[in-house]
Design a protein around this motif. Sequence first.
Motif, PDB file in Angstrom:
ATOM      1  N   PHE A 130     -47.098  -3.374  -1.782  1.00 23.52           N
ATOM      2  CA  PHE A 130     -46.073  -3.867  -0.864  1.00 23.52           C
ATOM      3  C   PHE A 130     -44.755  -3.122  -1.075  1.00 23.52           C
ATOM      4  N   GLU A 131     -44.420  -2.895  -2.322  1.00 30.03           N
ATOM      5  CA  GLU A 131     -43.188  -2.152  -2.610  1.00 30.03           C
ATOM      6  C   GLU A 131     -43.282  -0.730  -2.063  1.00 30.03           C
ATOM      7  N   ASP A 132     -44.470  -0.111  -2.236  1.00 26.85           N
ATOM      8  CA  ASP A 132     -44.662   1.245  -1.719  1.00 26.85           C
ATOM      9  C   ASP A 132     -44.524   1.265  -0.202  1.00 26.85           C
ATOM     10  N   VAL A 133     -45.106   0.270   0.460  1.00 25.44           N
ATOM     11  CA  VAL A 133     -45.018   0.209   1.923  1.00 25.44           C
ATOM     12  C   VAL A 133     -43.567   0.029   2.345  1.00 25.44           C
ATOM     13  N   ARG A 134     -42.863  -0.861   1.684  1.00 22.51           N
ATOM     14  CA  ARG A 134     -41.467  -1.138   2.036  1.00 22.51           C
ATOM     15  C   ARG A 134     -40.585   0.098   1.809  1.00 22.51           C
ATOM     16  N   ASN A 135     -40.929   0.902   0.805  1.00 20.00           N
ATOM     17  CA  ASN A 135     -40.148   2.104   0.517  1.00 20.00           C
ATOM     18  C   ASN A 135     -40.611   3.319   1.320  1.00 20.00           C
ATOM     19  N   SER A 136     -41.665   3.167   2.119  1.00 20.55           N
ATOM     20  CA  SER A 136     -42.185   4.307   2.876  1.00 20.55           C
ATOM     21  C   SER A 136     -41.229   4.666   4.010  1.00 20.55           C
ATOM     22  N   PRO A 137     -41.220   5.926   4.406  1.00 21.81           N
ATOM     23  CA  PRO A 137     -40.327   6.379   5.490  1.00 21.81           C
ATOM     24  C   PRO A 137     -40.607   5.636   6.802  1.00 21.81           C
ATOM     25  N   THR A 138     -41.848   5.360   7.088  1.00 19.79           N
ATOM     26  CA  THR A 138     -42.198   4.669   8.333  1.00 19.79           C
ATOM     27  C   THR A 138     -41.581   3.288   8.372  1.00 19.79           C
ATOM     28  N   PHE A 139     -41.717   2.543   7.288  1.00 17.53           N
ATOM     29  CA  PHE A 139     -41.164   1.196   7.235  1.00 17.53           C
ATOM     30  C   PHE A 139     -39.644   1.240   7.310  1.00 17.53           C
ATOM     31  N   LYS A 140     -39.038   2.195   6.603  1.00 11.46           N
ATOM     32  CA  LYS A 140     -37.576   2.319   6.628  1.00 11.46           C
ATOM     33  C   LYS A 140     -37.101   2.627   8.049  1.00 11.46           C
ATOM     34  N   SER A 141     -37.826   3.493   8.741  1.00  7.36           N
ATOM     35  CA  SER A 141     -37.478   3.840  10.116  1.00  7.36           C
ATOM     36  C   SER A 141     -37.584   2.596  10.999  1.00  7.36           C
ATOM     37  N   PHE A 142     -38.648   1.851  10.846  1.00  8.38           N
ATOM     38  CA  PHE A 142     -38.832   0.614  11.616  1.00  8.38           C
ATOM     39  C   PHE A 142     -37.715  -0.374  11.306  1.00  8.38           C
ATOM     40  N   GLU A 143     -37.388  -0.499  10.035  1.00 11.06           N
ATOM     41  CA  GLU A 143     -36.338  -1.420   9.613  1.00 11.06           C
ATOM     42  C   GLU A 143     -34.991  -1.010  10.232  1.00 11.06           C
ATOM     43  N   GLU A 144     -34.718   0.291  10.284  1.00 12.33           N
ATOM     44  CA  GLU A 144     -33.475   0.777  10.886  1.00 12.33           C
ATOM     45  C   GLU A 144     -33.429   0.456  12.376  1.00 12.33           C
ATOM     46  N   LYS A 145     -34.567   0.629  13.060  1.00 11.07           N
ATOM     47  CA  LYS A 145     -34.625   0.321  14.485  1.00 11.07           C
ATOM     48  C   LYS A 145     -34.345  -1.156  14.727  1.00 11.07           C
ATOM     49  N   VAL A 146     -34.922  -2.016  13.861  1.00  3.97           N
ATOM     50  CA  VAL A 146     -34.680  -3.450  13.990  1.00  3.97           C
ATOM     51  C   VAL A 146     -33.225  -3.754  13.716  1.00  3.97           C
ATOM     52  N   GLU A 147     -32.627  -3.094  12.742  1.00  4.77           N
ATOM     53  CA  GLU A 147     -31.206  -3.278  12.428  1.00  4.77           C
ATOM     54  C   GLU A 147     -30.343  -2.880  13.631  1.00  4.77           C
ATOM     55  N   ASN A 148     -30.687  -1.760  14.242  1.00  6.69           N
ATOM     56  CA  ASN A 148     -29.938  -1.298  15.423  1.00  6.69           C
ATOM     57  C   ASN A 148     -30.057  -2.303  16.554  1.00  6.69           C
ATOM     58  N   LEU A 149     -31.269  -2.814  16.761  1.00  2.00           N
ATOM     59  CA  LEU A 149     -31.496  -3.811  17.790  1.00  2.00           C
ATOM     60  C   LEU A 149     -30.675  -5.059  17.497  1.00  2.00           C
ATOM     61  N   LYS A 150     -30.640  -5.438  16.259  1.00  2.00           N
ATOM     62  CA  LYS A 150     -29.893  -6.630  15.845  1.00  2.00           C
ATOM     63  C   LYS A 150     -28.403  -6.435  16.125  1.00  2.00           C
ATOM     64  N   SER A 151     -27.898  -5.288  15.768  1.00  2.00           N
ATOM     65  CA  SER A 151     -26.468  -5.059  15.968  1.00  2.00           C
ATOM     66  C   SER A 151     -26.137  -5.013  17.459  1.00  2.00           C
ATOM     67  N   LYS A 152     -27.047  -4.461  18.291  1.00  3.07           N
ATOM     68  CA  LYS A 152     -26.812  -4.421  19.734  1.00  3.07           C
ATOM     69  C   LYS A 152     -26.873  -5.826  20.316  1.00  3.07           C
ATOM     70  N   PHE A 164     -35.429  -8.799   6.379  1.00  3.20           N
ATOM     71  CA  PHE A 164     -36.283  -8.506   7.516  1.00  3.20           C
ATOM     72  C   PHE A 164     -36.557  -9.755   8.351  1.00  3.20           C
ATOM     73  N   GLY A 165     -36.785 -10.914   7.703  1.00  4.78           N
ATOM     74  CA  GLY A 165     -37.047 -12.168   8.411  1.00  4.78           C
ATOM     75  C   GLY A 165     -35.860 -12.574   9.259  1.00  4.78           C
ATOM     76  N   GLU A 166     -34.655 -12.433   8.750  1.00  8.20           N
ATOM     77  CA  GLU A 166     -33.448 -12.773   9.514  1.00  8.20           C
ATOM     78  C   GLU A 166     -33.320 -11.867  10.723  1.00  8.20           C
ATOM     79  N   VAL A 167     -33.616 -10.604  10.565  1.00 12.29           N
ATOM     80  CA  VAL A 167     -33.536  -9.640  11.658  1.00 12.29           C
ATOM     81  C   VAL A 167     -34.498 -10.039  12.769  1.00 12.29           C
ATOM     82  N   LEU A 168     -35.739 -10.370  12.403  1.00 13.70           N
ATOM     83  CA  LEU A 168     -36.718 -10.755  13.413  1.00 13.70           C
ATOM     84  C   LEU A 168     -36.290 -12.038  14.117  1.00 13.70           C
ATOM     85  N   ASN A 169     -35.797 -13.023  13.366  1.00 17.01           N
ATOM     86  CA  ASN A 169     -35.345 -14.279  13.968  1.00 17.01           C
ATOM     87  C   ASN A 169     -34.204 -14.037  14.941  1.00 17.01           C
TER      88      ASN A 169
END
Length: 181
Positions: free
Chosen positions: A123-145, A156-161
């Motif tokens: 799980f830590e490896d997945v969370r630290n992977s570039p793909t997950f980080k990219s997805f997390e950034e997109k969600v962050e951008n969506l959240k800020s918009k 991550f849970g707060e972002v999705l909510n």
Amino acid sequence: YSPPGLLRSDSIPEVGEDAAATVGMAETLSEEEQDELRKELAKVEEEIQTLSQVLAAKEKHLAEIKRKLGINSLQELRQNITKSWQDVTATTAYKKTSETLSQAGQKASAAFSSVGSVITKKFEDVRNSPTFKSFEEKVENLKSKVGGGKPAGGDFGEVLNSAANASATETIAEQTQEETQ
């Protein structure tokens, strides 16, 4: 005396053997041997009857003693089970089996522990992977918009909510506009 060619068997016929075998045996015995065996048979039967009577008297006496002591069948059964269990646990086979199961339990526990740590690491490896980080950034951008002036961050849970709430708010706003037109 055995006639030539015939084998003499000194074994006693089993209960249920056919009568022909018994008759054949009686023919090979002399009259004197047969009389002796009949006397012995009567004596053994009498001894068995006497022993049965003595045993019945002893069992009756035993039951009387137990009644006086207040020992009932249930207590006796408990004592027998307890003693049997103690006998079983004292055996070498039980001790070896118990030790083996204990060791197997320890090994299984260690295996589960290592599997748990492997899953956590994955799980830590997945969370630290570039793909997950990219997805997390997109969600962050969506959240800020969607969220407006709220600072970016949170888990991550707060972002999705918040994204789900924003989506629901937009849908309600669109419905309200359609109704007012």
